[in-house]
Motif scaffolding. Sequence first.
Motif, PDB file in Angstrom:
ATOM      1  N   UNK A 193     -49.353 -68.769 -89.397  1.00 33.73           N
ATOM      2  CA  UNK A 193     -49.029 -68.138 -90.381  1.00 33.73           C
ATOM      3  C   UNK A 193     -48.823 -66.445 -90.549  1.00 33.73           C
ATOM      4  N   UNK A 194     -48.847 -65.817 -91.532  1.00 34.71           N
ATOM      5  CA  UNK A 194     -48.598 -64.310 -91.556  1.00 34.71           C
ATOM      6  C   UNK A 194     -49.224 -63.560 -90.542  1.00 34.71           C
ATOM      7  N   UNK A 195     -50.689 -64.207 -90.158  1.00 39.33           N
ATOM      8  CA  UNK A 195     -51.507 -63.410 -89.395  1.00 39.33           C
ATOM      9  C   UNK A 195     -50.866 -63.278 -88.090  1.00 39.33           C
ATOM     10  N   UNK A 196     -49.979 -64.156 -87.476  1.00 39.77           N
ATOM     11  CA  UNK A 196     -49.344 -63.960 -86.307  1.00 39.77           C
ATOM     12  C   UNK A 196     -48.760 -62.483 -86.158  1.00 39.77           C
ATOM     13  N   UNK A 197     -48.087 -61.843 -87.041  1.00 36.11           N
ATOM     14  CA  UNK A 197     -47.256 -60.631 -87.036  1.00 36.11           C
ATOM     15  C   UNK A 197     -48.528 -59.487 -86.977  1.00 36.11           C
ATOM     16  N   UNK A 198     -49.525 -59.673 -87.601  1.00 34.35           N
ATOM     17  CA  UNK A 198     -50.548 -58.649 -87.621  1.00 34.35           C
ATOM     18  C   UNK A 198     -51.200 -58.611 -86.328  1.00 34.35           C
ATOM     19  N   UNK A 199     -51.747 -59.661 -85.915  1.00 34.15           N
ATOM     20  CA  UNK A 199     -52.427 -59.801 -84.705  1.00 34.15           C
ATOM     21  C   UNK A 199     -51.586 -59.639 -83.380  1.00 34.15           C
ATOM     22  N   UNK A 200     -50.232 -59.734 -83.223  1.00 30.36           N
ATOM     23  CA  UNK A 200     -49.521 -59.569 -82.352  1.00 30.36           C
ATOM     24  C   UNK A 200     -49.455 -57.962 -81.909  1.00 30.36           C
ATOM     25  N   UNK A 201     -49.019 -57.404 -83.312  1.00 28.08           N
ATOM     26  CA  UNK A 201     -48.906 -55.962 -83.199  1.00 28.08           C
ATOM     27  C   UNK A 201     -50.114 -55.153 -82.840  1.00 28.08           C
ATOM     28  N   UNK A 202     -51.363 -55.898 -83.000  1.00 30.34           N
ATOM     29  CA  UNK A 202     -52.711 -55.348 -82.385  1.00 30.34           C
ATOM     30  C   UNK A 202     -52.968 -55.595 -80.975  1.00 30.34           C
ATOM     31  N   UNK A 203     -52.446 -56.875 -80.461  1.00 35.81           N
ATOM     32  CA  UNK A 203     -52.637 -57.190 -79.259  1.00 35.81           C
ATOM     33  C   UNK A 203     -51.429 -56.728 -78.083  1.00 35.81           C
ATOM     34  N   UNK A 204     -50.577 -56.293 -78.658  1.00 34.14           N
ATOM     35  CA  UNK A 204     -49.105 -55.912 -77.858  1.00 34.14           C
ATOM     36  C   UNK A 204     -49.621 -55.062 -76.876  1.00 34.14           C
ATOM     37  N   UNK A 205     -50.373 -53.816 -77.118  1.00 31.38           N
ATOM     38  CA  UNK A 205     -50.608 -52.709 -76.160  1.00 31.38           C
ATOM     39  C   UNK A 205     -51.720 -53.297 -75.000  1.00 31.38           C
ATOM     40  N   UNK A 206     -52.156 -54.413 -75.124  1.00 34.17           N
ATOM     41  CA  UNK A 206     -53.067 -54.790 -74.133  1.00 34.17           C
ATOM     42  C   UNK A 206     -52.721 -55.755 -73.033  1.00 34.17           C
ATOM     43  N   UNK A 207     -51.538 -56.070 -73.026  1.00 23.85           N
ATOM     44  CA  UNK A 207     -50.904 -57.172 -72.259  1.00 23.85           C
ATOM     45  C   UNK A 207     -49.290 -56.544 -71.724  1.00 23.85           C
TER      46      UNK A 207
END
Length: 224
Positions: A66-80
């Motif tokens: 769902x829409x949670x994909x966008x929010x979570x990926x934005x938060x996780x992007x700097x970690x990987x």
Amino acid sequence: MVIVVGSQKGGVGKTTIATNLAAWLVKKGSDVLLVDADDQGSAADFTAWREANLDQCGYTLVQLTGSNVRKQIEALKPKYDHIVIDTGGRDTTSQRAAMFVCDIYLSPFAPRSYDLWTVTKVATLVDEIQAGREPFAAYSFLSRADIKSADNREVSLALQDYSQLTFLPFPISNRKAFANSASKGLAVFEMEEPDKKAVAELDALFNHIIHGNVITTTAQKATV
């Protein structure tokens, strides 16, 4: 880099591409997050088999929808170093959310007429997402291609007509090696006796995507 593997039809090898890409990036020394954003959960199933057969999975897996994909990926992007997202084979909120945060969108097509019919839908989707954010690279390529068939050439030529998707001439053939390795949670190059042709096909595609990637706007593509 965030890489989304998506389509408008199931059975075109999205999970095969996504899981092999994640393992390939790990092999290159990258810290990788694999996101299963498909309700079918095939990437998660693959990873479960992988954890049962290997001492270390190599990448981190999360399931998001769902829409949670966008929010979570934005938060996780700097970690990987890289995030690979496997989405479903239809126009879903999950796929759209993933495309809003991706750097690269990969859309595989099998060389069949009923698969090619979906290319217009994919191109329209890319246009819609591109209109609402900074430009990203969008690619099409043959997946589950016949080893020898005129259909490969015909579909390849048809895909090149769509400026929204840059066609990559690096087909992934329909080889038993992919199914055999997936059943063990392994990438094709991780098998004890890997299929050299399958490995070479993946290397060609992935090297171009990762090292030859140039983000081009739809307008620029149309003028090339």
